[in-house]
Motif scaffolding. Structure first.
Motif, PDB file in Angstrom:
ATOM      1  N   PRO A  54      46.460  32.631  40.304  1.00 55.78           N
ATOM      2  CA  PRO A  54      47.004  31.449  40.970  1.00 55.78           C
ATOM      3  C   PRO A  54      46.482  30.176  40.297  1.00 55.78           C
ATOM      4  N   GLU A  55      47.330  29.180  40.237  1.00 54.87           N
ATOM      5  CA  GLU A  55      47.002  27.949  39.508  1.00 54.87           C
ATOM      6  C   GLU A  55      45.663  27.353  39.941  1.00 54.87           C
ATOM      7  N   ASN A  56      45.390  27.358  41.242  1.00 54.58           N
ATOM      8  CA  ASN A  56      44.150  26.763  41.721  1.00 54.58           C
ATOM      9  C   ASN A  56      42.903  27.561  41.323  1.00 54.58           C
ATOM     10  N   LEU A  57      43.059  28.826  40.940  1.00 55.66           N
ATOM     11  CA  LEU A  57      41.927  29.649  40.505  1.00 55.66           C
ATOM     12  C   LEU A  57      41.838  29.776  38.984  1.00 55.66           C
ATOM     13  N   ALA A  58      42.923  29.517  38.290  1.00 59.64           N
ATOM     14  CA  ALA A  58      42.974  29.711  36.834  1.00 59.64           C
ATOM     15  C   ALA A  58      41.963  28.834  36.104  1.00 59.64           C
ATOM     16  N   ARG A  59      41.677  27.682  36.640  1.00 56.46           N
ATOM     17  CA  ARG A  59      40.747  26.765  35.952  1.00 56.46           C
ATOM     18  C   ARG A  59      39.327  27.323  35.881  1.00 56.46           C
ATOM     19  N   ARG A  60      39.031  28.329  36.685  1.00 55.12           N
ATOM     20  CA  ARG A  60      37.698  28.947  36.678  1.00 55.12           C
ATOM     21  C   ARG A  60      37.496  29.886  35.491  1.00 55.12           C
ATOM     22  N   GLY A  61      38.584  30.235  34.793  1.00 53.37           N
ATOM     23  CA  GLY A  61      38.503  31.215  33.714  1.00 53.37           C
ATOM     24  C   GLY A  61      38.651  32.620  34.267  1.00 53.37           C
ATOM     25  N   GLY A  62      38.504  33.593  33.396  1.00 51.43           N
ATOM     26  CA  GLY A  62      38.671  34.986  33.795  1.00 51.43           C
ATOM     27  C   GLY A  62      40.121  35.406  33.714  1.00 51.43           C
ATOM     28  N   CYS A  63      40.412  36.624  34.126  1.00 49.55           N
ATOM     29  CA  CYS A  63      41.780  37.131  34.115  1.00 49.55           C
ATOM     30  C   CYS A  63      41.903  38.281  35.100  1.00 49.55           C
ATOM     31  N   TRP A  64      43.151  38.524  35.516  1.00 47.85           N
ATOM     32  CA  TRP A  64      43.448  39.567  36.497  1.00 47.85           C
ATOM     33  C   TRP A  64      44.376  40.598  35.887  1.00 47.85           C
ATOM     34  N   PHE A  65      44.179  41.859  36.305  1.00 51.42           N
ATOM     35  CA  PHE A  65      44.995  42.971  35.823  1.00 51.42           C
ATOM     36  C   PHE A  65      45.442  43.816  37.002  1.00 51.42           C
ATOM     37  N   GLU A  66      46.618  44.443  36.845  1.00 43.49           N
ATOM     38  CA  GLU A  66      47.148  45.300  37.905  1.00 43.49           C
ATOM     39  C   GLU A  66      47.899  46.487  37.313  1.00 43.49           C
ATOM     40  N   ASN A  67      47.964  47.545  38.110  1.00 43.34           N
ATOM     41  CA  ASN A  67      48.834  48.686  37.850  1.00 43.34           C
ATOM     42  C   ASN A  67      49.142  49.284  39.211  1.00 43.34           C
ATOM     43  N   GLY A  68      50.339  49.030  39.724  1.00 40.79           N
ATOM     44  CA  GLY A  68      50.667  49.474  41.076  1.00 40.79           C
ATOM     45  C   GLY A  68      49.755  48.790  42.070  1.00 40.79           C
ATOM     46  N   SER A  69      49.071  49.582  42.906  1.00 41.84           N
ATOM     47  CA  SER A  69      48.177  49.004  43.910  1.00 41.84           C
ATOM     48  C   SER A  69      46.769  48.742  43.378  1.00 41.84           C
ATOM     49  N   LEU A  70      46.489  49.131  42.138  1.00 44.14           N
ATOM     50  CA  LEU A  70      45.179  48.881  41.542  1.00 44.14           C
ATOM     51  C   LEU A  70      45.118  47.440  41.044  1.00 44.14           C
ATOM     52  N   ARG A  71      44.140  46.696  41.504  1.00 47.06           N
ATOM     53  CA  ARG A  71      43.948  45.310  41.069  1.00 47.06           C
ATOM     54  C   ARG A  71      42.507  45.134  40.601  1.00 47.06           C
ATOM     55  N   VAL A  72      42.347  44.617  39.393  1.00 48.60           N
ATOM     56  CA  VAL A  72      41.028  44.355  38.824  1.00 48.60           C
ATOM     57  C   VAL A  72      40.986  42.880  38.451  1.00 48.60           C
ATOM     58  N   HIS A  73      40.034  42.163  39.028  1.00 45.33           N
ATOM     59  CA  HIS A  73      39.861  40.747  38.736  1.00 45.33           C
ATOM     60  C   HIS A  73      38.579  40.573  37.926  1.00 45.33           C
TER      61      HIS A  73
END
Length: 121
Positions: free
Chosen positions: A37-56
């Motif tokens: 989300p735009e408001n969190l992107a400025r913190r750096g990092g990245c998010w990944f998903e596959n179906g219901s699996l979410r890794v931040h």
């Protein structure tokens, strides 16, 4: 009141490690990157998903890897993934057997421990 499910796993990474995270979690493990989300992107990092699996992956200022605590990702072809990981030059670490499962560990580019596990059918 009931806890219904695990929404996501948050792992820490050092600042500037986004490309390494993409290479490991995206290219090697096959997770799709999703926009933060735009408001969190400025913190750096990245998010990944596959179906219901979410890794931040979030940037931690005084980063230290999680060498013991870890997520365990269930996979459908552990042997093939192990070959892919070894071919990429990464070390796999075996552990004691766990009844009903095959498993091993790999460390992400930042030293976080990741378990990969497959049920024996």
């Amino acid at each position: 009141m009931a806890i219904l499910a695990l929404h996501h796993v948050q792992l820490a990474m050092p600042a500037g490690g986004e490309d390494e995270a993409r290479a490991f979690y995206g290219a090697l493990l096959g997770l799709a990157e999703v926009a933060k989300p735009e408001n969190l992107a400025r913190r750096g990092g990245c998010w990944f998903e596959n179906g219901s699996l979410r890794v931040h992956l979030g940037v931690e200022k005084d980063f230290r890897p999680a060498r013991k605590a870890h997520p365990a990702f269930a996979v459908d072809d552990l042997a093939l993934l192990k070959q892919k990981i070894v071919a990429a030059g990464r070390e796999v670490v075996s552990d004691e057997t766990l009844e009903g499962f095959e498993r091993f560990y790999v460390y992400d580019p930042f030293g976080n421990r990741i378990e990969l596990i497959q049920a024996i059918v």
